[in-house]
Write an enzyme that holds these catalytic residues in place. Structure first.
Site, mmCIF file in Angstrom:
data_model
loop_
_atom_site.group_PDB
_atom_site.id
_atom_site.type_symbol
_atom_site.label_atom_id
_atom_site.label_comp_id
_atom_site.label_asym_id
_atom_site.label_seq_id
_atom_site.Cartn_x
_atom_site.Cartn_y
_atom_site.Cartn_z
ATOM 1 N N TYR A 143 27.474 -28.615 -0.099
ATOM 2 C CA TYR A 143 27.930 -27.279 -0.489
ATOM 3 C C TYR A 143 27.785 -26.312 0.694
ATOM 4 C CZ TYR A 143 27.489 -22.559 -2.286
ATOM 5 O OH TYR A 143 27.621 -21.208 -2.455
ATOM 6 N N ARG A 223 12.360 -18.622 -3.659
ATOM 7 C CA ARG A 223 13.711 -18.119 -3.410
ATOM 8 C C ARG A 223 13.693 -16.595 -3.361
ATOM 9 N NH1 ARG A 223 14.118 -22.504 -2.339
ATOM 10 N NH2 ARG A 223 15.554 -24.141 -3.015
HETATM 11 N N1 UFG Z 1 14.933 -24.648 -10.621
HETATM 12 C C1 UFG Z 1 14.007 -25.239 -11.469
HETATM 13 N N2 UFG Z 1 14.423 -25.616 -12.710
HETATM 14 C C2 UFG Z 1 15.704 -25.436 -13.156
HETATM 15 C C3 UFG Z 1 16.637 -24.818 -12.291
HETATM 16 C C4 UFG Z 1 16.223 -24.441 -11.027
HETATM 17 O O1 UFG Z 1 12.850 -25.419 -11.118
HETATM 18 O O2 UFG Z 1 16.004 -25.824 -14.300
HETATM 19 C C5 UFG Z 1 14.499 -24.224 -9.288
HETATM 20 C C6 UFG Z 1 15.285 -24.911 -8.168
HETATM 21 O O3 UFG Z 1 14.679 -26.127 -7.829
HETATM 22 C C7 UFG Z 1 15.201 -23.853 -7.071
HETATM 23 C C8 UFG Z 1 15.151 -22.528 -7.821
HETATM 24 O O4 UFG Z 1 14.782 -22.853 -9.149
HETATM 25 O O5 UFG Z 1 14.019 -24.008 -6.367
HETATM 26 C C9 UFG Z 1 16.496 -21.817 -7.854
HETATM 27 O O6 UFG Z 1 17.467 -22.748 -8.309
HETATM 28 P P1 UFG Z 1 18.948 -22.323 -8.731
HETATM 29 O O7 UFG Z 1 19.599 -23.576 -9.250
HETATM 30 O O8 UFG Z 1 18.886 -21.146 -9.615
HETATM 31 O O9 UFG Z 1 19.599 -21.845 -7.370
HETATM 32 P P2 UFG Z 1 19.700 -22.600 -5.962
HETATM 33 O O10 UFG Z 1 18.592 -22.082 -5.080
HETATM 34 O O11 UFG Z 1 19.807 -24.068 -6.119
HETATM 35 O O12 UFG Z 1 21.115 -22.138 -5.436
HETATM 36 C C10 UFG Z 1 21.580 -20.803 -5.514
HETATM 37 C C11 UFG Z 1 23.097 -20.858 -5.684
HETATM 38 C C12 UFG Z 1 23.724 -21.473 -4.459
HETATM 39 C C13 UFG Z 1 23.236 -20.764 -3.205
HETATM 40 C C14 UFG Z 1 21.733 -20.702 -3.160
HETATM 41 C C15 UFG Z 1 21.281 -19.859 -1.980
HETATM 42 O O13 UFG Z 1 23.439 -21.628 -6.847
HETATM 43 O O14 UFG Z 1 25.132 -21.365 -4.576
HETATM 44 O O15 UFG Z 1 21.230 -20.115 -4.354
HETATM 45 O O16 UFG Z 1 19.888 -19.831 -1.887
HETATM 46 F F1 UFG Z 1 23.661 -21.451 -2.125
#
Ligand code: UFG
Length: 338
Positions: A143, A223
């Site tokens: 991505y 994050r």
């Molecule tokens: N997480 C959990 N449990 C869940 C969902 C998420 O522990 O059920 C954790 C993930 O492991 C991560 C954090 O929560 O550490 C945030 O996860 P998200 O899925 O909410 O977001 P991401 O960090 O994976 O990604 C988001 C956007 C991307 C972007 C990124 C930039 O979806 O498009 O932020 O940091 F690139």
């Protein structure tokens, strides 16, 4: 003076909030969206929706021919880090190729300004945190790599054709329109804050915390959550700066919150317990992503919802008011909140 803008993915989460910001200041907006993941109801009255997939280059070209455009904002893309680790070629091909064709079409039709929804995932596992705009690029997933392909295509579109572009690298977009018109609604939902809120409201099973053995203070991923309306404001500011040259900004609040801290924030704001269980790591997740947003801040960006509780409060208000999201039937597992 009001201008006319094209917003791809304007029926999606961040895109719809940008459309709201443009309409609020009196601009004309055309939304180009396949509605595969976007929602018709997320396109506010006042914007015109063209239902079209970016994979249809002649259709896209016909829309762009109907200019002039003040700018093109490009949001439409696959955007899940975890999914891209399972479907790398789909992400690289769909996100990369569709965007490159869109940029080519913009050049053909004399568009002068292009604003890209890019990502913090460009930085993979960063060497320094907060991550400056100048940090080494080493995408953490297909991505992120697909967004880097688009940033590079824009660089060449600028050098060869003079297209001015802004690459806005979001950290974790979160929250909802403070006026309650729009919110976050993905199907399936994979993002942390909506899942935690729904678990608190008893609408989903307990949240799984993905990994407790990261090198962070409580072992869970950190994050930088940034409010979707603050992101929309940054787009307007970036657009104004594009008169002179290009813009590359990191967009985040410069504050990191662990997964467990997000759960605590929701418990505080919702005044309810969040059922959760500790699980294993999700592939592709870096331990810590926190923005160094110096460039945007120096340009005058002032986030209004920098505190995590404020972000969560707006997200909770929208999800509480929309148990089934944008008028879609509530999923099977949704139980009425007590
Ligand atoms: N997480 C959990 N449990 C869940 C969902 C998420 O522990 O059920 C954790 C993930 O492991 C991560 C954090 O929560 O550490 C945030 O996860 P998200 O899925 O909410 O977001 P991401 O960090 O994976 O990604 C988001 C956007 C991307 C972007 C990124 C930039 O979806 O498009 O932020 O940091 F690139």
């Amino acid at each position: 003076m009001a201008q006319r803008f094209l917003v791809t993915g304007g029926a999606g989460y961040v895109g719809s909030h940008l459309v709201a910001a443009l309409l609020d200041r009196g601009d004309d907006v055309v939304v180009l969206d396949s509605l595969r993941t976007g929602h018709r109801a997320a396109v506010l009255p006042g914007a015109r929706l063209v239902e079209l997939d970016l994979a249809d280059p002649s259709g896209v070209d016909a829309v762009l021919a109907d200019g002039p455009w003040g700018a093109v904002f490009h949001f439409a893309s696959l955007s899940l880090v975890g999914e891209s680790m399972r479907l790398p070629f789909r992400y690289l091909a769909e996100n990369g190729v569709n965007a490159i064709r869109l940029i080519e079409s913009c050049v053909r039709h004399g568009v002068e300004r292009f604003v890209l929804s890019s990502t913090a995932n460009l930085f993979g596992t960063p060497e320094t945190v907060p991550i400056p705009e100048t940090a080494r690029i080493d995408p953490g997933s297909p991505y992120g790599e697909s967004k880097w392909m688009i940033e590079r295509a824009l660089l060449w579109a600028g050098r060869i054709h003079g297209l001015h572009s802004a690459c806005l690298r979001y950290f974790n977009a979160a929250g909802a329109d403070p006026a309650g018109r729009l919110g976050e609604d993905h199907e399936p939902e994979t993002h942390l804050i909506p899942l935690v809120i729904d678990a608190a409201l008893g609408r989903r099973p307990p949240v799984e915390v993905f990994g407790t053995d990261y090198p962070t203070s409580d072992g869970t991923c950190i994050r930088d959550y940034v409010h979707v309306t603050d992101l929309a404001d940054a787009h307007l500011l970036a657009l104004a700066k594009l008169v002179d040259g290009n813009v590359t900004w990191n967009l985040g609040n410069g504050a990191g919150h662990s997964v467990l801290a997000v759960i605590r924030s929701v418990e505080h704001v919702a005044a309810r317990k969040v059922p959760h269980r500790l699980g294993t790591r999700r592939p592709g997740d870096p331990a810590v992503l926190v923005a160094g947003a110096k460039a945007a801040l120096s340009a005058g960006w002032r986030p209004k919802f920098a505190a995590l509780d404020d972000i969560v409060r707006t997200a909770l208000a929208w999800r509480d008011a929309h148990p089934g999201g944008y008028g879609d039937p509530a999923p099977e597992h949704v139980r009425p909140s007590s």
